[in-house]
Scaffold this active site. Structure first.
Site, PDB file in Angstrom:
ATOM      1  N   HIS A 158      44.203  46.096  43.852  1.00 55.52           N
ATOM      2  CA  HIS A 158      43.823  45.943  42.632  1.00 55.52           C
ATOM      3  C   HIS A 158      44.217  45.503  41.624  1.00 55.52           C
ATOM      4  O   HIS A 158      45.700  44.490  41.652  1.00 55.52           O
ATOM      5  CB  HIS A 158      43.556  47.384  41.997  1.00 55.52           C
ATOM      6  CG  HIS A 158      43.212  48.288  42.618  1.00 55.52           C
ATOM      7  ND1 HIS A 158      43.460  49.344  43.835  1.00 55.52           N
ATOM      8  CD2 HIS A 158      41.365  48.634  42.934  1.00 55.52           C
ATOM      9  CE1 HIS A 158      42.211  49.944  44.524  1.00 55.52           C
ATOM     10  NE2 HIS A 158      40.693  49.888  44.186  1.00 55.52           N
ATOM     11  N   LYS A 162      44.897  47.541  36.344  1.00 56.71           N
ATOM     12  CA  LYS A 162      44.338  49.198  37.409  1.00 56.71           C
ATOM     13  C   LYS A 162      45.019  50.463  36.656  1.00 56.71           C
ATOM     14  O   LYS A 162      46.324  49.503  36.914  1.00 56.71           O
ATOM     15  CB  LYS A 162      43.585  49.213  38.510  1.00 56.71           C
ATOM     16  CG  LYS A 162      43.717  50.525  38.979  1.00 56.71           C
ATOM     17  CD  LYS A 162      43.121  50.344  40.661  1.00 56.71           C
ATOM     18  CE  LYS A 162      43.121  51.671  40.862  1.00 56.71           C
ATOM     19  NZ  LYS A 162      42.298  51.927  39.967  1.00 56.71           N
TER      20      LYS A 162
END
Length: 270
Positions: A158, A162
């Protein structure tokens, strides 16, 4: 219902919040009736469209969810655990469908959400996309077909902003693999390798998290045996697929009985 269901988006200034708002605004099956942000945020008190750099929409961003929730039939919530628990309580009072994409929820958070689901529909999923939910189902099937001679590793990537790891989707996949093997994920989870860790324990389900750049979301389930590997993979290239899935869930939940549901229910995969 005589008119299109009204939708409120929480955490509306974030990347996902803005995408959710845009998807609702572009839909012919729902209408945007509210936008919520945390107290003290610069968008509070401003028209949402202007805050996003466009023309006025007639929807003012507020830090008080009570009024917009009371007018809504659905709430799209990709925020933080503490905020989501409070939103669950208010959505239940309003009998609005609460679609939760928030990750990092604790057992206590889940208990509170479960209590709210006694009064209203809650759709909670670590990932709202059709492809990921198909991947979850395939992971469960493959894990059930293979014994512990195959090591299982969930690998996810990600963007660098995040804040939680493993991702909610990675945990969904890990739980599916554990269910396929008829074990509890907590008993076989391995997500903290660093230094001299020793050999991998037979039957463990491992997690590897990559963070960097603007990666939207990539998930891979590796089944590694002696002499062969099976890899199941999903890569997202457009964040709107999660927003579209969330809106689909809110519409699906209209007139359902109160309770907890997930995207497998919404997509008819259960």
């Amino acid at each position: 219902m005589s008119e299109l269901p009204g939708i409120v988006v929480t955490g509306v200034s974030g990347r996902m919040g803005q995408m959710l708002a845009l998807v609702v605004l572009g839909s012919d099956k729902a209408r945007l009736v509210g936008a919520v942000e945390r107290p003290g945020h610069g968008w509070v008190g401003h028209d949402l469209g202007e805050a996003m750099g466009g023309t006025a929409l007639g929807v003012t961003v507020t830090d008080d969810p009570l009024d917009p929730f009371a007018k809504a039939q659905g709430v799209l919530d990709f925020t933080t655990p503490a905020a989501t628990v409070e939103f669950a309580r208010i959505a239940a009072q309003a009998r609005a469908v609460h679609v939760i994409g928030t990750t990092g929820l604790s057992d206590e958070d889940l208990k509170a959400i479960g209590a709210a689901a006694r009064h209203a529909v809650v759709v909670r999923a670590g990932n709202m996309s059709l492809g990921v939910n198909l991947l979850v189902k395939l992971t469960r099937m493959v894990a059930a077909a293979l014994d512990e001679d195959f090591d299982i590793e969930v690998i996810e990537a990600h963007h660098g902003s995040k804040v939680d790891a493993p991702s909610g989707t990675a945990l969904m996949l890990g739980r599916a693999a554990a269910e396929g093997r008829a074990v509890a994920l907590d008993d076989v989870r391995d997500s903290g390798r660093d230094g001299i860790t020793g050999a991998r324990k037979r039957g463990d389900i491992g997690f590897s998290a990559i963070r960097g750049g603007d990666i939207i979301g990539e998930h891979e389930v590796l089944f590694a045996g002696q002499g062969e590997r099976i890899v199941l993979r999903h890569a997202a290239s457009d964040r709107s697929l999660y927003a579209k899935g969330a809106l689909k869930a809110a519409i699906w939940g209209q007139d359902r009985k109160p309770g907890e549901y997930d995207m497998m229910d919404v997509l008819g995969l259960n």
